[in-house]
Design an enzyme around this catalytic site. Sequence first.
Site, PDB file in Angstrom:
ATOM      1  N   HIS A 100     -16.055  13.294 -11.285  1.00  0.00           N
ATOM      2  CA  HIS A 100     -14.994  13.702 -10.352  1.00  0.00           C
ATOM      3  C   HIS A 100     -15.364  14.974  -9.571  1.00  0.00           C
ATOM      4  O   HIS A 100     -15.239  15.043  -8.361  1.00  0.00           O
ATOM      5  CB  HIS A 100     -13.675  13.954 -11.088  1.00  0.00           C
ATOM      6  CG  HIS A 100     -13.248  12.838 -11.995  1.00  0.00           C
ATOM      7  ND1 HIS A 100     -13.483  11.515 -11.710  1.00  0.00           N
ATOM      8  CD2 HIS A 100     -12.598  12.843 -13.198  1.00  0.00           C
ATOM      9  CE1 HIS A 100     -12.975  10.762 -12.684  1.00  0.00           C
ATOM     10  NE2 HIS A 100     -12.455  11.540 -13.599  1.00  0.00           N
ATOM     11  N   ALA A 137      -5.238  -0.682 -17.767  1.00  0.00           N
ATOM     12  CA  ALA A 137      -4.530  -1.741 -17.051  1.00  0.00           C
ATOM     13  C   ALA A 137      -3.035  -1.451 -17.011  1.00  0.00           C
ATOM     14  O   ALA A 137      -2.395  -1.523 -15.954  1.00  0.00           O
ATOM     15  CB  ALA A 137      -4.796  -3.085 -17.715  1.00  0.00           C
ATOM     16  N   GLY A 183      -9.420  -6.847 -19.962  1.00  0.00           N
ATOM     17  CA  GLY A 183      -8.860  -5.715 -20.716  1.00  0.00           C
ATOM     18  C   GLY A 183      -7.424  -5.504 -20.275  1.00  0.00           C
ATOM     19  O   GLY A 183      -6.939  -4.368 -20.219  1.00  0.00           O
ATOM     20  N   TYR A 202      -3.684  25.707   2.009  1.00  0.00           N
ATOM     21  CA  TYR A 202      -3.170  27.006   2.456  1.00  0.00           C
ATOM     22  C   TYR A 202      -4.314  27.819   3.016  1.00  0.00           C
ATOM     23  O   TYR A 202      -5.395  27.821   2.442  1.00  0.00           O
ATOM     24  CB  TYR A 202      -2.604  27.817   1.289  1.00  0.00           C
ATOM     25  CG  TYR A 202      -1.502  27.143   0.545  1.00  0.00           C
ATOM     26  CD1 TYR A 202      -0.180  27.384   0.880  1.00  0.00           C
ATOM     27  CD2 TYR A 202      -1.787  26.275  -0.493  1.00  0.00           C
ATOM     28  CE1 TYR A 202       0.844  26.766   0.196  1.00  0.00           C
ATOM     29  CE2 TYR A 202      -0.772  25.635  -1.184  1.00  0.00           C
ATOM     30  CZ  TYR A 202       0.540  25.883  -0.846  1.00  0.00           C
ATOM     31  OH  TYR A 202       1.543  25.260  -1.513  1.00  0.00           O
TER      32      TYR A 202
HETATM   33  C1  BG6 Z   1     -10.305  11.047 -16.562  1.00  0.00           C
HETATM   34  C2  BG6 Z   1     -10.703  11.758 -17.821  1.00  0.00           C
HETATM   35  O1  BG6 Z   1     -11.410  10.505 -15.916  1.00  0.00           O
HETATM   36  O2  BG6 Z   1      -9.674  11.960 -15.686  1.00  0.00           O
HETATM   37  C3  BG6 Z   1      -9.503  12.419 -18.471  1.00  0.00           C
HETATM   38  O3  BG6 Z   1     -11.302  10.860 -18.723  1.00  0.00           O
HETATM   39  C4  BG6 Z   1      -8.815  13.327 -17.494  1.00  0.00           C
HETATM   40  O4  BG6 Z   1      -9.878  13.163 -19.637  1.00  0.00           O
HETATM   41  C5  BG6 Z   1      -8.505  12.559 -16.215  1.00  0.00           C
HETATM   42  O5  BG6 Z   1      -7.611  13.783 -18.092  1.00  0.00           O
HETATM   43  C6  BG6 Z   1      -7.926  13.455 -15.145  1.00  0.00           C
HETATM   44  O6  BG6 Z   1      -7.437  12.656 -14.111  1.00  0.00           O
HETATM   45  P1  BG6 Z   1      -6.153  13.062 -13.311  1.00  0.00           P
HETATM   46  O7  BG6 Z   1      -6.031  12.024 -12.253  1.00  0.00           O
HETATM   47  O8  BG6 Z   1      -5.028  13.065 -14.283  1.00  0.00           O
HETATM   48  O9  BG6 Z   1      -6.440  14.426 -12.779  1.00  0.00           O
END
Ligand code: BG6
Length: 475
Positions: free
Chosen positions: A241, A20, A14, A376
């Site tokens: 995340h 990429a 890709g 902080y």
């Molecule tokens: C990605 C999401 O995993 O993380 C995006 O698909 C999001 O929608 C992004 O904007 C946020 O990552 P960062 O590193 O910009 O906070």
Amino acid sequence: AVEIKESTVLVILGASGDLAKKKLFPGLFGLEKRCLLPDDLKIVGFAPDEMSYENFIDIIRKPIKLESPRFAEQLKQFCERCSYVSGHEGGDKAFEALKKRLDELLKGRKERNHLFYMALPPSVFVPMSEMLKKHCYSERGNSRIIIEKPFGHDLESSRDLQKHLEPNWREDEIFRVDHYLGKEVVNNLLVLRFGNEIFGSIWNSRHIESIQISIIEGGGAEGRGSYFNSTGVIRDVMQNHMTQILALLTMERPKSFSSDDLCDQKARLLEWIEPIEHDETIIGQYSKSEDGEKPAFKDEEDVPDDSKCATFCAAIAHIGNERWNGVPFFLKAGKALNESKTEIIVQFKQSTNVNIFNDLLPNKLTINVQPNEGVYLQINSFVPSLETKTEAINLDLTYRGREIPEAYEALLLDAMKGDYSRSVREDELDASWRIFTPLLHFLDGEESVEPRKYAYGSTGPEGLDEFISSYQQKR
Ligand code: BG6
């Protein structure tokens, strides 16, 4: 320390796509600038496009800004490591061409280490991984695949993906990227918690009132309407995340920082989190900005008028173990809000001396993951005056002035070294889907409710403050 093995070829599948172009090649060049790539490391771009070497190099060069002339030489060196294979013939032929290039690059080498970064839509992870196994697997060294979310869209489909990868790739041959694990401040959680007695000893429900984690973004789903409509903010950032941040923030101390010990503790913690209930959430979707300039989510191309997609979610999570019992975790994520930031707020309990001093505020630890990376600590102090007034001031531990590596630099380096401490292990993935799957099924189902509307550029749907304060005891 583990180093990148000799005779390694990294293949980016890709190679002409966005990931990429925007993240992987710049991340790799970042490693080149830091002199962290071994001389014999080769990088191969692979994509269906028919493209000359020069065109491919243009793709690599385009996003790279050379801050100093001395980097020009390193960019030249970097481009010399790179070559391109076109998979335009498709099927077996495409992969035979790739195999041929690997053979050329590793000719005469005793060991052959292959890494395949699938910068591809998840729908092709399985067929691609089968082809790679069939044609390009190395028996005389390591072969690994690197994949990036979404790993399925719920618990079942994630397990299904795993089941299809398993016959060809062992768990220790799969590196699952969550780019938040490459962020400097997220890593810093480990040392902040386990390297500082002052935090380690008070990191529990006796001293902590609540914890808030926010991943909020100023931009909407611009240009990604179709993807976002089928994903929504919970799958996009919360299940992955945010859950990883939550795990690092709350897990018990690992025996060591080896990947096994770390992932063991994260997985164990995630098992304690109860699935999130719909009535403990606020689900929102953005409408036009107040001045009418910015579009509503439904104005995006390929988003149907009756879309109930969540572009905002606030939720309460509970961790049932002894350390965290009774502490609410406020999770908030959204697009098209009034600012962009990822932030963790650890709210401590009110001091028992509140009656002695007036105006005491509880201590608060704010961890800015981005932007303005830093930590902080809000403490109480006397106002310098002849009276005994107190005020809250911040101990400021910002990273100001320090150069912060990109998340992808860290993760690419780990993947090439075979260090799995920042790869998401299968059991963590499973546990994180378990937390969100009932809510997602409810939201996808017939019974689902309309998301609350909020204007593009606002702070989110109405009722948010009441929702949070209903869980917070009086500060
Ligand atoms: C990605 C999401 O995993 O993380 C995006 O698909 C999001 O929608 C992004 O904007 C946020 O990552 P960062 O590193 O910009 O906070």
